[in-house]
Design a protein around this motif. Structure first.
Motif, PDB file in Angstrom:
ATOM      1  N   LEU A   1     145.682  41.321  -2.602  1.00 51.53           N
ATOM      2  CA  LEU A   1     144.239  41.231  -2.795  1.00 51.53           C
ATOM      3  C   LEU A   1     143.800  42.354  -3.719  1.00 51.53           C
ATOM      4  O   LEU A   1     144.431  43.410  -3.767  1.00 51.53           O
ATOM      5  CB  LEU A   1     143.497  41.382  -1.460  1.00 51.53           C
ATOM      6  CG  LEU A   1     143.608  40.272  -0.421  1.00 51.53           C
ATOM      7  CD1 LEU A   1     143.112  40.787   0.925  1.00 51.53           C
ATOM      8  CD2 LEU A   1     142.808  39.054  -0.857  1.00 51.53           C
TER       9      LEU A   1
ATOM     10  N   TRP B   1     143.734  32.648   5.836  1.00 54.75           N
ATOM     11  CA  TRP B   1     145.179  32.725   5.634  1.00 54.75           C
ATOM     12  C   TRP B   1     145.965  32.216   6.822  1.00 54.75           C
ATOM     13  O   TRP B   1     147.104  31.790   6.698  1.00 54.75           O
ATOM     14  CB  TRP B   1     145.581  34.159   5.308  1.00 54.75           C
ATOM     15  CG  TRP B   1     146.947  34.244   4.697  1.00 54.75           C
ATOM     16  CD1 TRP B   1     148.076  34.769   5.256  1.00 54.75           C
ATOM     17  CD2 TRP B   1     147.349  33.789   3.399  1.00 54.75           C
ATOM     18  NE1 TRP B   1     149.134  34.676   4.385  1.00 54.75           N
ATOM     19  CE2 TRP B   1     148.719  34.074   3.234  1.00 54.75           C
ATOM     20  CE3 TRP B   1     146.677  33.157   2.356  1.00 54.75           C
ATOM     21  CZ2 TRP B   1     149.428  33.768   2.088  1.00 54.75           C
ATOM     22  CZ3 TRP B   1     147.380  32.843   1.204  1.00 54.75           C
ATOM     23  CH2 TRP B   1     148.733  33.147   1.078  1.00 54.75           C
TER      24      TRP B   1
ATOM     25  N   ALA C   1     141.839  34.791   1.881  1.00 51.89           N
ATOM     26  CA  ALA C   1     142.433  35.695   2.871  1.00 51.89           C
ATOM     27  C   ALA C   1     141.844  35.439   4.252  1.00 51.89           C
ATOM     28  O   ALA C   1     142.536  35.532   5.266  1.00 51.89           O
ATOM     29  CB  ALA C   1     142.218  37.149   2.458  1.00 51.89           C
TER      30      ALA C   1
END
Length: 208
Positions: A122, A95, A92
């Motif tokens: 997530l 990302w 993440a």
């Protein structure tokens, strides 16, 4: 066909497991099993079930459809446009360099709300966002959704290699990341050029 069979039918049609449906609706997997087996006649969170299964509560409860097609037994709700990948917090954080993430290899979940093609999921880690969000909860993050004051966001601190999950606070032109847990030692983290907002949390489901 009873409620349990209708839930099972829609779940299978949408390609979801009982565990995935449970994560999206905030029900334990064994609760989904009890509903589908007929042990639970009037489940709680019937609205969440209907939304996740892309139909109406009336269809699940009574088999009622307002479709003009008499051959149809489902009245569709909001369209679930896509599935999203479940990624790690390290992923993440990177990302924005999405080409480096092999999202197609990840486990995928159906997002119950409208979202962009860049949306990902997530699992919450730790206790900094309790009691609003708990460790293991599933959150859906859309990088293209607008982050405003009060939004729950995933952000990347430039001096860290992974993302963090906090509430965005904007006061007097200054931005902060706020922990929901009143006992968390760092209640407010100032954003002063050392942080990138990865995306806004557009939906959350409970994990058990």
């Amino acid at each position: 066909m009873d409620l349990g069979k209708r839930v099972e039918k829609r779940r299978v049609q949408l390609g979801m497991t009982q565990a995935q449906l449970g994560l999206i609706t905030g029900l334990a997997q064994n609760s989904i099993h009890n509903i589908e087996s007929g042990e639970t006649k009037r489940p709680r969170k019937i609205d969440a079930l209907a939304q996740a299964l892309n139909c109406t509560p009336e269809y699940l409860l009574f088999g009622i459809t307002d479709s003009k097609d008499t051959n149809s037994n489902v009245s569709l709700g909001p369209t679930l446009k896509s599935t999203v990948p479940l990624i790690s917090w390290v992923q993440a954080g990177a990302w924005s360099e999405i080409s480096e993430i092999k999202a197609y290899d990840a486990e995928r979940f159906m997002c119950p709300v409208n979202c962009s093609d860049l949306t990902f999921a997530l699992k919450v880690q730790g206790v900094s966002m309790e009691p609003k969000f708990y460790d293991g909860d599933l959150i859906f993050v859309d990088p293209e959704a607008e982050c405003i004051h009060g939004s729950y966001v995933v952000a990347r601190l430039d001096d860290d290699n992974q993302a963090t999950f906090k509430q965005l606070i904007i006061e007097g032109g200054q931005k902060f990341l706020k922990a929901a847990n009143p006992n968390w030692p760092e209640q407010l983290i100032p954003i002063n050029g050392n942080c990138t907002l990865v995306g806004k949390v557009v939906f959350a489901g409970k994990s058990f």
